[in-house]
Enzyme design. Structure first.
Site, PDB file in Angstrom:
ATOM      1  N   TRP A  92     -40.466  44.358  62.279  1.00 40.90           N
ATOM      2  CA  TRP A  92     -40.136  45.233  61.359  1.00 40.90           C
ATOM      3  C   TRP A  92     -38.155  44.519  61.393  1.00 40.90           C
ATOM      4  O   TRP A  92     -37.606  44.473  61.137  1.00 40.90           O
ATOM      5  CB  TRP A  92     -40.525  46.802  61.834  1.00 40.90           C
ATOM      6  CG  TRP A  92     -41.293  46.835  61.356  1.00 40.90           C
ATOM      7  CD1 TRP A  92     -42.936  46.674  62.537  1.00 40.90           C
ATOM      8  CD2 TRP A  92     -42.861  46.518  60.414  1.00 40.90           C
ATOM      9  NE1 TRP A  92     -43.349  47.587  61.667  1.00 40.90           N
ATOM     10  CE2 TRP A  92     -43.811  46.806  60.643  1.00 40.90           C
ATOM     11  CE3 TRP A  92     -41.431  46.149  59.233  1.00 40.90           C
ATOM     12  CZ2 TRP A  92     -44.786  47.059  58.906  1.00 40.90           C
ATOM     13  CZ3 TRP A  92     -43.170  46.236  57.644  1.00 40.90           C
ATOM     14  CH2 TRP A  92     -44.296  46.709  58.076  1.00 40.90           C
TER      15      TRP A  92
ATOM     16  N   ASP B  88     -34.336  52.021  62.239  1.00 46.10           N
ATOM     17  CA  ASP B  88     -35.221  52.171  61.388  1.00 46.10           C
ATOM     18  C   ASP B  88     -36.658  52.741  62.494  1.00 46.10           C
ATOM     19  O   ASP B  88     -36.969  52.446  63.349  1.00 46.10           O
ATOM     20  CB  ASP B  88     -35.763  51.198  60.962  1.00 46.10           C
ATOM     21  CG  ASP B  88     -37.273  50.719  60.197  1.00 46.10           C
ATOM     22  OD1 ASP B  88     -37.532  52.014  60.295  1.00 46.10           O
ATOM     23  OD2 ASP B  88     -38.022  49.685  59.672  1.00 46.10           O
TER      24      ASP B  88
ATOM     25  N   LYS C 193     -46.388  56.915  58.964  1.00 48.69           N
ATOM     26  CA  LYS C 193     -47.033  56.641  60.151  1.00 48.69           C
ATOM     27  C   LYS C 193     -46.996  58.171  61.025  1.00 48.69           C
ATOM     28  O   LYS C 193     -48.306  58.228  61.455  1.00 48.69           O
ATOM     29  CB  LYS C 193     -45.855  55.805  60.618  1.00 48.69           C
ATOM     30  CG  LYS C 193     -45.333  54.333  59.878  1.00 48.69           C
ATOM     31  CD  LYS C 193     -46.897  53.433  60.071  1.00 48.69           C
ATOM     32  CE  LYS C 193     -46.307  52.319  59.255  1.00 48.69           C
ATOM     33  NZ  LYS C 193     -45.364  51.843  59.394  1.00 48.69           N
TER      34      LYS C 193
HETATM   35  C1  PLP Z   1     -44.646  50.646  58.967  1.00 50.26           C
HETATM   36  C2  PLP Z   1     -42.758  49.892  58.784  1.00 50.26           C
HETATM   37  C3  PLP Z   1     -41.965  49.784  57.664  1.00 50.26           C
HETATM   38  C4  PLP Z   1     -43.521  49.116  56.451  1.00 50.26           C
HETATM   39  O1  PLP Z   1     -42.609  50.435  55.552  1.00 50.26           O
HETATM   40  P1  PLP Z   1     -43.218  50.333  53.995  1.00 50.26           P
HETATM   41  O2  PLP Z   1     -43.393  52.349  53.748  1.00 50.26           O
HETATM   42  O3  PLP Z   1     -44.820  49.819  53.825  1.00 50.26           O
HETATM   43  O4  PLP Z   1     -42.212  49.790  53.096  1.00 50.26           O
HETATM   44  C5  PLP Z   1     -41.036  49.631  58.287  1.00 50.26           C
HETATM   45  N1  PLP Z   1     -40.557  49.509  59.559  1.00 50.26           N
HETATM   46  C6  PLP Z   1     -40.868  49.695  60.257  1.00 50.26           C
HETATM   47  C7  PLP Z   1     -40.899  49.980  61.809  1.00 50.26           C
HETATM   48  C8  PLP Z   1     -42.205  50.194  60.216  1.00 50.26           C
HETATM   49  O5  PLP Z   1     -43.072  50.921  61.176  1.00 50.26           O
END
Ligand code: PLP
Length: 371
Positions: free
Chosen positions: A104, A178, A202
């Protein structure tokens, strides 16, 4: 009928109580005669839902008053573009630093390159087991507009157990994290960061909502090309209602925040209770992996993720049979991400300890047959 245990990495399991409450309120929210989905986002009912969700999140994560909470759309990947569009203009050279620790954060750096100089400050060193590069080794730029990292790498199963203190490293740029896959699983040290973002799907609610928690002084620096709907200043000034927000997803996230606040565990409540439970869940699974000859995890214990546990079978040919038997036992979505293979169990807040106990029982039983 008992529901299966869902180990999906995302969109992921939600607390049963949250789903039941949403179901009960589906046709008529609190006597309004309509579903939350059918309400005007500017009406009194939805405004109260939205304000409550924001306040509950602020309480839960102890977000200081200097930070704004924004409800946006576009997901974590959207923020990979929206963050640089909002923050890169803070440095004359449009430079930002990136710490690459997995899939990511690599994506974040690649997207930011479209908006300026996305400097790689550190990467994984290919060690076995995998270790995070220590902050003292990071090559930070002189005048970066921000420093980006992914505090929990969902695919690789690597988590920062502590956020770096950039000031100690002689850097006064804001830290951007993030935290999509571990938000609300543990406390966040706000003194160390300028901005945190997370897709909701998530650990918080349904897909479609993206949370951005940003320090006041980082608003108002958007590049001229930044769309108005993605300009943090505009979104903040309009209370996340510059355009129609994902109303139902905000409502569901709000129910999850209330559920989180209600949790208690060994004398702890709220986030502390959830964290204690997450520590216990992760320990149960890692202990099972480490104590076996069939299963292995490649991450150093110092940075193993509590939320996402990738693991592999000593004999890869056993992966499919493992998954098939797991499904029969009501253990769903244990397949590893396609880029790494193997298995992965995501143990988000909504996964009860009973689910991890059932997984560990399955792992022992499978090992007994195949050892
Ligand atoms: C799932 C995830 C993303 C992607 O998110 P989207 O909603 O599909 O854009 C980005 N960063 C991390 C750490 C993730 O787990």
């Amino acid at each position: 009928m008992a529901r299966p245990f869902n180990f999906s990495a995302g969109p992921a399991a939600l607390p049963l109580e949250v789903l039941e409450q949403a179901a009960a309120e589906m046709l008529d929210w609190h006597g309004s005669g309509v579903s939350v989905m059918e309400m005007s986002h500017r009406g009194r009912d939805f405004m109260s839902i939205c304000e409550q969700a924001e306040q509950d999140l602020r309480d839960l994560l102890a977000v200081p008053s200097a930070f704004r909470i924004l409800f946006m759309q576009g997901g974590g990947l959207g923020q990979n573009a929206i963050v640089p569009m909002n923050l890169m203009g803070r440095s004359a050279s449009h430079t930002a630093d990136f710490v690459l620790t997995g899939s990511w954060s690599i994506k974040s750096q690649a997207e930011a390159r479209r908006y300026g100089e996305a400097h790689i400050a550190a990467t994984l060193k290919g060690e076995h087991p995998v270790r995070l590069p220590p902050p003292s080794s990071w090559q930070l730029s002189e005048k970066a507009s921000y420093v980006h990292l992914c505090s929990n790498e969902t695919i690789d199963g690597i988590e920062f157990q502590e956020l770096p203190d950039l000031r100690v490293l002689g850097c006064d740029a804001p830290l951007v994290i993030d935290c999509s896959s571990h938000i609300a699983s543990r406390p966040i040290d706000w003194s160390r960061i300028g901005l945190a973002y997370a897709g909701a799907q998530k650990n918080i609610g349904p897909a479609g909502l993206t949370l951005v928690i940003v320090r006041d002084d980082l608003l108002g620096h958007a590049l001229p090309i930044c769309p108005s709907v993605f300009d943090y200043r505009t979104v903040a000034d309009q209370g996340s209602m510059f355009n129609t927000p994902p109303t139902y997803a905000i409502y569901m996230a709000g129910l999850t925040f209330q559920w989180l606040k209600r949790q208690s565990e060994s004398g702890l409540t709220g986030l502390a209770a959830i964290e204690a439970r997450n520590v216990a869940k992760a320990k149960l699974l890692y202990d099972c992996i480490d104590g076996s000859r069939l299963y292995r995890n490649h991450v150093d214990p110092s940075c193993r993720s509590r939320m996402n546990v990738p693991f592999f079978l000593a004999d890869e040919a056993l992966t499919e049979p493992f998954l098939a038997r797991a499904r029969e036992a009501g253990l769903l979505q244990l397949k590893g991400h396609k880029s790494v293979g193997g298995l992965r169990a995501s143990l988000y807040n909504a996964m009860p300890i009973e689910g991890v106990q059932a997984l560990v029982r399955h792992m022992h039983a499978f090992e007994a047959i195949h050892a």
